[in-house]
Write a protein that holds these residues in place. Structure first.
Motif, PDB file in Angstrom:
ATOM      1  N   THR A 298      32.088  27.423  -9.380  1.00 27.81           N
ATOM      2  CA  THR A 298      31.660  26.534 -10.461  1.00 27.81           C
ATOM      3  C   THR A 298      32.313  25.162 -10.408  1.00 27.81           C
ATOM      4  O   THR A 298      31.658  24.139 -10.665  1.00 27.81           O
ATOM      5  CB  THR A 298      31.972  27.190 -11.827  1.00 27.81           C
ATOM      6  OG1 THR A 298      31.328  28.459 -11.889  1.00 27.81           O
ATOM      7  CG2 THR A 298      31.502  26.321 -12.980  1.00 27.81           C
ATOM      8  N   TRP A 299      33.595  25.104 -10.054  1.00 27.24           N
ATOM      9  CA  TRP A 299      34.367  23.889 -10.265  1.00 27.24           C
ATOM     10  C   TRP A 299      34.875  23.206  -8.994  1.00 27.24           C
ATOM     11  O   TRP A 299      35.386  22.090  -9.076  1.00 27.24           O
ATOM     12  CB  TRP A 299      35.567  24.193 -11.166  1.00 27.24           C
ATOM     13  CG  TRP A 299      35.191  24.585 -12.563  1.00 27.24           C
ATOM     14  CD1 TRP A 299      35.100  25.847 -13.070  1.00 27.24           C
ATOM     15  CD2 TRP A 299      34.825  23.705 -13.636  1.00 27.24           C
ATOM     16  NE1 TRP A 299      34.718  25.814 -14.395  1.00 27.24           N
ATOM     17  CE2 TRP A 299      34.552  24.509 -14.760  1.00 27.24           C
ATOM     18  CE3 TRP A 299      34.728  22.316 -13.752  1.00 27.24           C
ATOM     19  CZ2 TRP A 299      34.173  23.979 -15.989  1.00 27.24           C
ATOM     20  CZ3 TRP A 299      34.344  21.776 -14.975  1.00 27.24           C
ATOM     21  CH2 TRP A 299      34.070  22.599 -16.076  1.00 27.24           C
ATOM     22  N   LEU A 300      34.757  23.855  -7.854  1.00 21.18           N
ATOM     23  CA  LEU A 300      35.311  23.271  -6.626  1.00 21.18           C
ATOM     24  C   LEU A 300      34.232  23.159  -5.553  1.00 21.18           C
ATOM     25  O   LEU A 300      34.158  23.977  -4.621  1.00 21.18           O
ATOM     26  CB  LEU A 300      36.483  24.123  -6.110  1.00 21.18           C
ATOM     27  CG  LEU A 300      37.684  24.260  -7.048  1.00 21.18           C
ATOM     28  CD1 LEU A 300      38.752  25.145  -6.417  1.00 21.18           C
ATOM     29  CD2 LEU A 300      38.273  22.894  -7.409  1.00 21.18           C
ATOM     30  N   PRO A 301      33.382  22.137  -5.636  1.00 16.15           N
ATOM     31  CA  PRO A 301      32.353  21.971  -4.608  1.00 16.15           C
ATOM     32  C   PRO A 301      32.921  21.662  -3.225  1.00 16.15           C
ATOM     33  O   PRO A 301      32.206  21.773  -2.226  1.00 16.15           O
ATOM     34  CB  PRO A 301      31.527  20.795  -5.132  1.00 16.15           C
ATOM     35  CG  PRO A 301      32.446  20.056  -6.051  1.00 16.15           C
ATOM     36  CD  PRO A 301      33.314  21.106  -6.680  1.00 16.15           C
ATOM     37  N   GLY A 302      34.186  21.335  -3.159  1.00 15.48           N
ATOM     38  CA  GLY A 302      34.803  20.989  -1.888  1.00 15.48           C
ATOM     39  C   GLY A 302      35.375  22.157  -1.114  1.00 15.48           C
ATOM     40  O   GLY A 302      36.034  21.940  -0.086  1.00 15.48           O
ATOM     41  N   VAL A 303      35.166  23.403  -1.571  1.00 17.65           N
ATOM     42  CA  VAL A 303      35.652  24.560  -0.828  1.00 17.65           C
ATOM     43  C   VAL A 303      34.508  25.531  -0.566  1.00 17.65           C
ATOM     44  O   VAL A 303      33.473  25.508  -1.246  1.00 17.65           O
ATOM     45  CB  VAL A 303      36.802  25.296  -1.558  1.00 17.65           C
ATOM     46  CG1 VAL A 303      37.921  24.342  -1.915  1.00 17.65           C
ATOM     47  CG2 VAL A 303      36.297  26.045  -2.795  1.00 17.65           C
ATOM     48  N   ASP A 304      34.719  26.404   0.404  1.00 14.87           N
ATOM     49  CA  ASP A 304      33.794  27.497   0.689  1.00 14.87           C
ATOM     50  C   ASP A 304      34.300  28.742  -0.026  1.00 14.87           C
ATOM     51  O   ASP A 304      35.308  29.324   0.385  1.00 14.87           O
ATOM     52  CB  ASP A 304      33.732  27.724   2.201  1.00 14.87           C
ATOM     53  CG  ASP A 304      32.809  28.877   2.588  1.00 14.87           C
ATOM     54  OD1 ASP A 304      32.311  29.583   1.686  1.00 14.87           O
ATOM     55  OD2 ASP A 304      32.601  29.082   3.801  1.00 14.87           O
TER      56      ASP A 304
END
Length: 377
Positions: A298-304
């Motif tokens: 939900t909150w960390l588009p920068g991780v897989d």
């Protein structure tokens, strides 16, 4: 068992970040010091291991902000003394519930520490790996510490100042004799004028069973096993340290996070199961890991989110999350660092040294029987 005939000024029990800081600062002041750690150097059984810890100065009250600021030059001094690179200033952001976040901005500003308030969209452009919530506060004088290197640097610095640093040495009992304390270990006895107990999750057992009289009004030290997790970043972007406070867009527990050598680390604060440090399984709680994955989605588009790797560590927490740093005759206790103590470690070492020397008085917030309602997060 051999019995040592010489006597040292201080014995520090516990070779994690707090005990090692105390040994360093005591030795730097010219005191003869023995540091005793029950496990091998670099072990992963306590609260000081891993590749990262947050360094920040943003707290909801001035006391901890000032205390964190006082640790910064000592971290730099440690780096200079040992040649280790420990503290990287990436900046840090608090975001989420406006009242909680803005209180930190007010405290930082009142102390003359650089701070800025951002809208979520502006913060997202600067740090695209994070989706920001409602209100964002950024302060540049923050970042991350390398935990393992920090502890090793403290061991080295203490030894360079003349401390005797011993690993694999378990303390079994403490005996008071005429004019000194005998520290009974598996391999011998160390005689000292003062004992510093900084044994993390083992402090309660040592205080209760080690032979030293119980300390009246000592707050309960509760040990939990926490399970932070690391995720692989999807792009090489800058990552500040961050704290996401609940109450606005986040309905679950607050989350902390930061970049590290092992990926992007996130965790909840003090939600793990209560454990005995001697018998815990080291298996991460599946529900806790699931919540972290859901948060990342939900909150960390920068991780897989599919790359999650969980770890475990110990929190030893007091009921009010304030630390215990206090002297009781020939014993000083430094315990209950409640999951937020790492950043303060060299400043704690300075305070412990002053208590041992009789040149300092512990602040009321750390004193047993005199604790006050200071904001500890």
């Amino acid at each position: 068992m051999s019995r040592a005939s010489s006597r040292v000024d201080a014995v520090v029990i516990g070779g994690g970040v707090i005990g090692s800081s105390a040994a360093w600062r005591l030795a730097a002041r010219g005191r003869s010091v023995v540091l005793l750690e029950q496990f091998e150097q670099g072990h992963r059984r306590g609260a000081s291991h891993g590749s990262s810890r947050i360094y920040r100065q943003a707290y909801g009250g001035e006391f901890y902000t000032a205390f964190a600021a006082s640790a910064l030059p000592l971290w730099r001094q440690l780096e200079e003394a040992t040649g280790y690179e420990l503290l990287t200033l990436t900046g840090a952001v608090d975001h989420g519930f406006p009242a909680t976040v803005l209180s930190r901005a007010r405290v930082l500003d009142a102390r003359g520490i650089d701070v800025e308030v951002l809208e979520p969209a502006a913060a997202g452009k600067r740090w695209p790996g994070i989706r920001f919530d409602n209100t964002v506060v950024h302060h540049p004088a923050a970042g991350r510490l390398h935990a393992d290197r920090s502890v090793m640097a403290l061991h080295r610095a203490a030894a360079l100042e003349g401390a005797d640093v011993r690993f694999g040495t378990t303390v079994r009992e403490l005996h008071r004799t005429a004019g000194c304390v005998e520290v009974i270990t598996d391999i011998g006895v160390v005689r000292t004028g003062h004992v510093v107990i900084a044994a993390g999750a083992w402090s309660s057992q040592l205080l209760a069973e080690g032979g030293i009289a119980p300390i009246p009004d000592l707050p309960r030290l509760r040990t939990t096993q926490e399970q932070p997790a690391h995720f692989s970043p999807v792009a090489p972007v800058e990552w500040p340290s961050f704290v996401h406070h609940p109450g606005a867009g986040l309905a679950t527990e607050g989350i902390y996070g930061l970049g590290s050598d092992d990926g992007i680390k996130i965790g909840e604060h003090g939600t793990g199961p209560e454990v005995d440090p001697e018998t815990r399984t080291f298996a991460a709680d599946p529900d806790g890991v699931r919540r972290l994955v859901e948060y990342a989605v939900t909150w960390l588009p920068g991780v897989d989110p599919g790359t999650v790797v969980a770890d475990t560590c110990l929190y030893t927490t007091t009921p009010d999350s304030n630390f215990v740093i206090d002297r009781f005759g020939d014993v000083t206790v430094a315990a209950g660092f409640s999951g937020h103590g790492f950043k303060f470690a060299p400043a704690v070492g300075e305070l412990v040294t002053g208590l041992v020397d009789g040149t300092a008085v512990s602040p009321d917030v750390f004193r047993v029987g005199a604790r006050v309602g200071v904001v500890a997060r």
